[in-house]
Design a protein around this motif. Structure first.
Motif, short mmCIF file in Angstrom:
data_model
loop_
_atom_site.label_atom_id
_atom_site.label_comp_id
_atom_site.label_asym_id
_atom_site.label_seq_id
_atom_site.Cartn_x
_atom_site.Cartn_y
_atom_site.Cartn_z
N GLU A 117 -1.11 10.00 0.29
CA GLU A 117 -2.48 9.52 0.53
C GLU A 117 -3.43 10.72 0.61
O GLU A 117 -4.53 10.68 0.07
N ALA A 155 0.85 -1.20 0.00
CA ALA A 155 0.00 0.00 0.00
C ALA A 155 0.88 1.24 0.00
O ALA A 155 0.67 2.17 -0.77
N ARG A 164 -8.33 -4.13 -1.84
CA ARG A 164 -8.94 -2.92 -2.41
C ARG A 164 -7.91 -2.08 -3.15
O ARG A 164 -8.03 -1.84 -4.35
N ASP A 165 -6.87 -1.64 -2.43
CA ASP A 165 -5.85 -0.82 -3.07
C ASP A 165 -5.27 -1.56 -4.27
O ASP A 165 -5.15 -1.01 -5.37
N LEU A 213 1.72 6.77 -1.72
CA LEU A 213 0.65 5.79 -1.64
C LEU A 213 0.48 5.25 -3.06
O LEU A 213 0.18 6.02 -3.98
N ARG A 269 -12.80 12.63 1.81
CA ARG A 269 -13.47 11.32 1.82
C ARG A 269 -14.96 11.49 2.14
O ARG A 269 -15.81 11.01 1.43
N TRP A 312 -7.86 13.84 -0.84
CA TRP A 312 -7.19 12.63 -1.31
C TRP A 312 -7.01 12.65 -2.84
O TRP A 312 -8.03 12.63 -3.59
N TRP A 349 -12.98 2.95 4.04
CA TRP A 349 -12.10 3.68 4.97
C TRP A 349 -11.95 2.94 6.27
O TRP A 349 -11.48 3.50 7.24
N GLU A 350 -12.43 1.72 6.32
CA GLU A 350 -12.24 0.82 7.45
C GLU A 350 -12.95 1.37 8.69
O GLU A 350 -12.43 1.35 9.79
N PHE A 358 -9.44 11.59 10.06
CA PHE A 358 -8.15 10.89 9.88
C PHE A 358 -7.13 11.91 9.35
O PHE A 358 -7.33 12.49 8.29
N TRP A 401 -1.76 3.49 -4.43
CA TRP A 401 -3.12 3.65 -4.96
C TRP A 401 -3.30 5.05 -5.56
O TRP A 401 -3.96 5.21 -6.61
C1 BGC Z 1 -7.60 3.66 4.07
C2 BGC Z 1 -7.96 2.44 3.26
C3 BGC Z 1 -6.74 1.88 2.57
C4 BGC Z 1 -5.58 1.69 3.53
C5 BGC Z 1 -4.30 1.32 2.80
C6 BGC Z 1 -6.46 3.30 5.01
O1 BGC Z 1 -6.09 4.44 5.74
O2 BGC Z 1 -8.71 4.10 4.83
O3 BGC Z 1 -8.90 2.76 2.29
O4 BGC Z 1 -7.08 0.66 1.98
O5 BGC Z 1 -5.36 2.87 4.24
O6 BGC Z 1 -3.95 2.26 1.85
#
Ligand code: BGC
Length: 393
Positions: A326, A33, A47-48, A352, A275, A287, A169-170, A281, A354
């Motif tokens: 990120e 990541a 996901r990423d 990042l 987001r 982003w 975003w977990e 966060f 992604w």
């Molecule tokens: C993000 C996730 C992401 C992860 C790794 C987290 O902070 O919320 O969407 O998959 O970081 O990049």
């Protein structure tokens, strides 16, 4: 006022991004990541990674994307027993606890790792299936290579897609997230459109995809636009992905236009996308990867001028080391929350991967970056396949 990046610098950042991702890909196929960010080091996310692989595939980095999908498939195959246990419990009406579901991220060698995480997120298991099917179609590859992994991922989704789970975003584990459902729909529909699934699984995948679609188009819509979770009235930047690249909602539809307009209105400042309102966060910055997703959604609706300015905004976030972060802190939703995250995890994840991949994906989509032709080896494989096909026809 500084001038905006020109076409050459936009294109060279895309070329550099492809090189950076290739250089950082682990020999196992996993995409880290972020190589140096404390909490992410050593892990790859479905996901990423799925979006990274899609970006690499769009840039003709065929082998890189294929090796990531190999890694995904190997993880699923190694967990066949766990998936079948989950299926049996679900079918018996005694579903297992969230802690027994598949993980969200894995170490490069395919283990769960020792660190606690916000596991149980279904989106990645749909997104990688969508991405591998798109990759095979884009480059005329034989999907058989990933057949077993795809079928297991689809079966896992069939057993779990209706459950609430953590979002992209977990966060917000008890909700049913529209972006997550969109990834599930994309994966199930993509797999069902090929011949890799058994007839029974393909039928169930089609039925589940249309049930999920009906759900998001009813409980996932408010005031004509998609919302963050079923029953909510707010948008989330991730919803742009349902329009493009996932193409769950056609970009010309009123629903797509209204969703793009709402994300633009509520979450976008100068092209930089937050987001969601209420994000804390690292203070809730903007982003680059979401700015590119919004750019893709604009492009899908025919607004190439906005697609391009979204790409430019993302390019302007590049560091002096040529890394895309990120998030950036030019416009924070809650500056009082930065310090606690810095203390906990250090500076914002940079690079990042992604972010780099979404930048590439948008640059290719709008023709700002024209990737080099695929290497001869990949073409040879495709040609050999055609040769074999015509022999058996
Ligand atoms: C993000 C996730 C992401 C992860 C790794 C987290 O902070 O919320 O969407 O998959 O970081 O990049």
């Amino acid at each position: 006022m500084t001038s905006r990046p020109d076409d050459d610098s936009l294109a060279s950042l895309a070329a550099h991004s492809v090189e950076l991702i290739s250089a950082l890909q682990h020999p196992s196929g996993a995409y880290p990541a972020s190589p140096t960010f404390s909490a992410y080091t050593g892990y790859s996310w479905f996901r990423d990674g799925a979006f990274i692989a899609d970006g690499m595939s769009s840039a003709n980095a065929i082998d890189s994307a294929s090796r990531f999908f190999d890694w995904c498939a190997s993880i699923l195959i190694a967990r066949r027993g766990q998936i079948e246990t989950i299926e049996r419990a679900e079918a018996a009406g005694t579903p297992l606890d969230n802690s027994q579901m598949l993980a969200t991220r894995f170490t490069f060698d395919g283990a769960e790792g020792d660190d606690d995480w916000w596991d149980f997120q279904t989106d990645g298991y749909g997104t990688w299936v969508w991405a591998v099917v798109a990759h095979a179609q884009r480059h005329d590859l034989d999907l058989d290579r990933w057949r077993e992994g795809i079928e297991l991922s689809v079966r896992y989704l069939l057993a779990t897609w209706e459950r609430p789970c953590f979002d992209w975003w977990e966060e917000f584990e008890t909700e049913r997230h529209v972006s997550t459902l969109g990834c599930v729909i994309a994966g199930l529909s993509a797999a069902a459109s090929t011949d890799v699934l058994s007839v029974d699984v393909a039928t169930r995948a089609r039925d589940a995809a249309s049930a999920a679609r009906e759900l998001i188009e009813t409980d996932g819509v408010r005031d004509g636009h998609l919302v963050k979770w079923l029953g909510s009235d707010a948008v989330d930047g991730s919803l742009a992905a349902l329009i493009s690249p996932l193409a769950v909602v056609d970009g010309s539809r009123t629903l797509a236009r209204a969703t793009v307009a709402q994300i633009d209105h509520d979450l976008t400042v100068d092209g930089g996308v937050h987001r969601y309102l209420g994000d804390t966060f690292y203070g809730g910055g903007q982003w680059p990867l979401l700015s590119c997703m919004l750019g893709l959604a604009f492009a899908a609706g025919g607004n190439t001028a906005r697609a391009r300015s979204q790409l430019q905004w993302a390019a302007e976030t590049v560091t002096t080391d040529n890394f895309l972060p990120e998030q950036v802190d030019d416009d924070l939703l809650d500056p009082s929350r930065v310090a606690e995250w810095r203390e906990r995890w250090g500076s914002v994840a940079t690079p990042l991967l992604w972010s780099h991949a979404m930048y590439v994906r948008l640059a290719v989509e709008i023709g700002v970056y024209v990737p080099p032709a695929p290497p001869m080896a990949s073409l040879a494989t495709t040609e050999a396949r055609h040769g074999n096909e015509s022999e058996t026809d």
